[in-house]
Design an enzyme around this catalytic site. Structure first.
Site, mmCIF file in Angstrom:
data_model
loop_
_atom_site.group_PDB
_atom_site.id
_atom_site.type_symbol
_atom_site.label_atom_id
_atom_site.label_comp_id
_atom_site.label_asym_id
_atom_site.label_seq_id
_atom_site.Cartn_x
_atom_site.Cartn_y
_atom_site.Cartn_z
ATOM 1 N N ASP A 217 0.840 -1.269 0.062
ATOM 2 C CA ASP A 217 0.152 -0.043 -0.125
ATOM 3 C C ASP A 217 1.098 1.317 0.031
ATOM 4 O OD1 ASP A 217 -2.648 0.883 0.265
ATOM 5 O OD2 ASP A 217 -2.001 1.749 2.261
ATOM 6 N N GLU A 268 14.452 -15.006 0.102
ATOM 7 C CA GLU A 268 14.736 -15.915 1.053
ATOM 8 C C GLU A 268 13.655 -17.106 0.845
ATOM 9 O OE1 GLU A 268 15.436 -14.663 4.967
ATOM 10 O OE2 GLU A 268 16.518 -13.078 4.178
HETATM 11 C C1 GLC Z 1 -4.462 3.017 -0.678
HETATM 12 C C2 GLC Z 1 -5.764 2.019 -0.644
HETATM 13 C C3 GLC Z 1 -6.919 2.735 -0.109
HETATM 14 C C4 GLC Z 1 -6.564 3.453 1.193
HETATM 15 C C5 GLC Z 1 -5.298 4.232 1.081
HETATM 16 C C6 GLC Z 1 -4.622 4.510 2.287
HETATM 17 O O1 GLC Z 1 -4.695 3.792 -1.709
HETATM 18 O O2 GLC Z 1 -5.907 1.242 -1.878
HETATM 19 O O3 GLC Z 1 -8.117 1.878 -0.038
HETATM 20 O O4 GLC Z 1 -7.382 4.084 1.572
HETATM 21 O O5 GLC Z 1 -4.114 3.584 0.151
HETATM 22 O O6 GLC Z 1 -4.047 3.354 2.892
#
Ligand code: GLC
Ligand code: CA
Length: 543
Positions: A217, A268
């Site tokens: 993310d 790994e």
């Molecule tokens: C990314 C995710 C989204 C979330 C954001 C903050 O863009 O896809 O759903 O709100 O990160 O973590």
């Protein structure tokens, strides 16, 4: 699917025998994105869970995908659909426990499916024990793991939250803290070594439980300008991603070292991979995150953000092929996800939107690289109209209702014809987001029986993609002529052409060969030509 998994999992592959090493599985994988909370509810609390997903794995194997990526399954504060994590090495009780996750991974393996988890390193929940300790004591080691600034009238800089409003909020004692998303998601300070060490522990924790990698993310975040200087401009949501106007918040050079370390951890564990969410306007910059010693791939959002017309689509495809090709990484195509309006609606809604979404699916599944299919897109689900009082997305609240928010693409899956569409067992609590009354028409059970359904189309396309390596593993050239977009996929033993008519009139395209698949029954094919109705696509194996 079976063919590609076999190549990745055993050494009996004929290409190994012939002295050639098979490509890693993720390079051409179809990865199915499971929005866990909305997939299948096993215990009747109205919330999708791991046991529910586990019971539906045979569906995913039948559909023909190679892997699933599960949106965050961790204990969370619930402020942003699970992207505000309280404990990175546990499972939210709403979803089950670690044993359920292990069971899921084992069952998935047996069915030839791999499991990829979501990991969120840019920020934690404000209920994470580190943040609680940091709020309680400004001099604690935990306080150094976030971005705090002393009390003052004005916030420390001009940064804005992506969800609306300033990126700084105050603690009860008047200190400022940084949150590029909601105030419940304080940003971590990656200049503090304890942060990096803890995430490496998290990666190993899940890799030791057999997962095949992570979707990372906000992988273009993590590090901020060391002096937290003002941004030169404000982010315009119409851009493909962040650009120089946001130069101080995103894409700091230091972040690449994190991906090098994470890559070394993954190395790994055989056959694992990292796929990054990198929302930057400059695709060349995005591709840098997938250099050979960094993440294996980065999601390519251009198709997801392109309007329905040949030039933007051709540009989306070509620019991604060029940028990722430049670093030797396969493209990871995306047409839908949990952050964006459903394709059917985005492309115009109703019959037209559905026809376009089906055609777009054939385009994406022909292209070289991996493809990410968002749960429900294989059913042709439209964006659901979620009433304001049922909405949960912080984007809706932080924009004072000015932005509709993302709830409409996160509504539970319709599985059958029953009143509750089979998301939960009979007699369950209402689903966590209301399911539209007319969603039985999209149910898996109905579409399975219908040879013309979107589900049948996806299933056929995935089977053909596995059987014809020119698709997904070929060399693609893109061209446009009038309203027709053509992608020519040249494989070792055959060439497959994907033609898409993006216009409003039927077009006759000269093309000799045999038709593999069409997005609508009304495609007409005779010796040497194909008559493509508006908003349709066809795969043709050239003679
Ligand atoms: C990314 C995710 C989204 C979330 C954001 C903050 O863009 O896809 O759903 O709100 O990160 O973590
Ligand atoms: Ca449940």
């Amino acid at each position: 699917m079976a063919r590609r998994l076999a190549t990745a999992l055993t050494s009996t592959d004929p290409r190994v025998a012939a002295g050639r090493s098979p490509s890693p599985w993720w390079q051409t994988a179809v990865v199915y994105q499971v929005y866990l909370r909305s997939f299948a509810d096993s215990n009747g609390d109205g919330i999708g869970d791991l046991a529910g997903l586990r019971s539906r794995l045979p569906y995913l194997a039948w559909l023909g995908v190679d892997a699933l990526w599960i949106n965050p399954h961790y204990p969370s504060g619930g402020a942003d659909g699970g992207y505000d994590i309280v404990d990175y090495r546990a499972v939210d009780p709403d979803y089950g426990d670690v044993a359920d996750l292990e069971g899921l991974v084992k069952d998935a393996r047996r069915l030839g499916l791999r499991v990829v988890l979501d990991v969120v390193p840019n920020h934690t929940s404000d209920r994470h024990p580190w943040f609680s300790a940091a709020v309680a004591d400004p001099d604690s080691p935990e306080a150094a793991r976030y971005h705090f600034a002393p009390p003052s009238e004005e916030p420390p800089n001009n940064w804005q939250s992506l969800f609306g409003g300033p990126a700084w909020s105050r603690t009860a004692d008047g200190r400022w803290y940084l949150h590029l998303f909601s105030p419940e998601q304080p940003d971590l300070n990656w200049r503090e070594p304890a942060v990096a060490a803890d995430f490496e522990r998290t990666l190993r924790f899940w890799l030791d439980r057999g997962v095949s990698g992570f979707r990372v993310d906000v992988a273009y975040g993590l590090f901020k300008d060391a002096a937290l200087r003002d941004n030169p401009g404000s982010y315009a949501p119409t851009l493909f991603g962040h650009g120089p106007e946001q130069a101080m918040t995103w894409n700091q050079p230091e972040v690449h070292d994190v991906w090098r370390r994470w890559r070394a951890v993954c190395d790994e564990y055989p056959d694992t991979m990292l796929v990054g969410e990198v929302c930057l306007a400059d695709l060349e910059q995005v591709a840098l995150y997938s250099r050979p010693d960094e993440m294996h791939q980065s999601l390519s959002f251009r198709l997801l953000k392109s309007p329905w017309a040949t030039e933007p689509f051709a540009e989306a495809v070509q620019s991604a092929l060029d940028a990722f090709g430049g670093v030797g990484a396969p493209v990871s195509w995306v047409l839908g996800n949990h952050d964006k309006e459903r394709q059917v609606t985005r492309f115009g809604g109703g019959a037209v939107g559905t026809a376009r979404a089906r055609a777009a699916a054939l385009l994406m599944l022909a292209l070289p690289g991996s493809a990410y299919v968002y749960a429900g897109d294989e059913l042709g689900l439209p964006q659901a109209a979620v009433p304001d009082e049922a909405k949960l997305d912080p984007i809706f609240f932080r924009s004072g209702g000015a932005r509709v928010g993302r709830d409409g693409c996160r509504v539970p899956m319709p599985w059958n014809d029953s009143d509750g569409v089979g998301f939960s067992p009979e007699g369950a609590a209402p689903a966590w987001l209301p399911i539209p009354a007319d969603w039985q028409q999209y149910a898996v059970s109905r579409q399975t029986r219908d040879g013309g359904s979107t589900l049948t189309l996806y299933r056929r396309a995935l089977a053909l993609r596995a059987a014809h390596p020119a698709l997904a593993a070929g060399d693609a050239t893109v061209s446009t002529r009038g309203d027709v977009l053509t992608v020519r996929c040249v494989g070792e033993s055959e060439t497959v052409r994907c033609l898409v008519n993006m216009g409003a009139e039927t077009v006759l395209v000269g093309c000799s060969g045999s038709v593999l698949l069409t997005s609508t029954v009304s495609v007409r094919h005779s010796a040497g030509s194909v008559a493509l109705p508006p908003n349709s696509a066809v795969w043709v194996v050239e003679d």
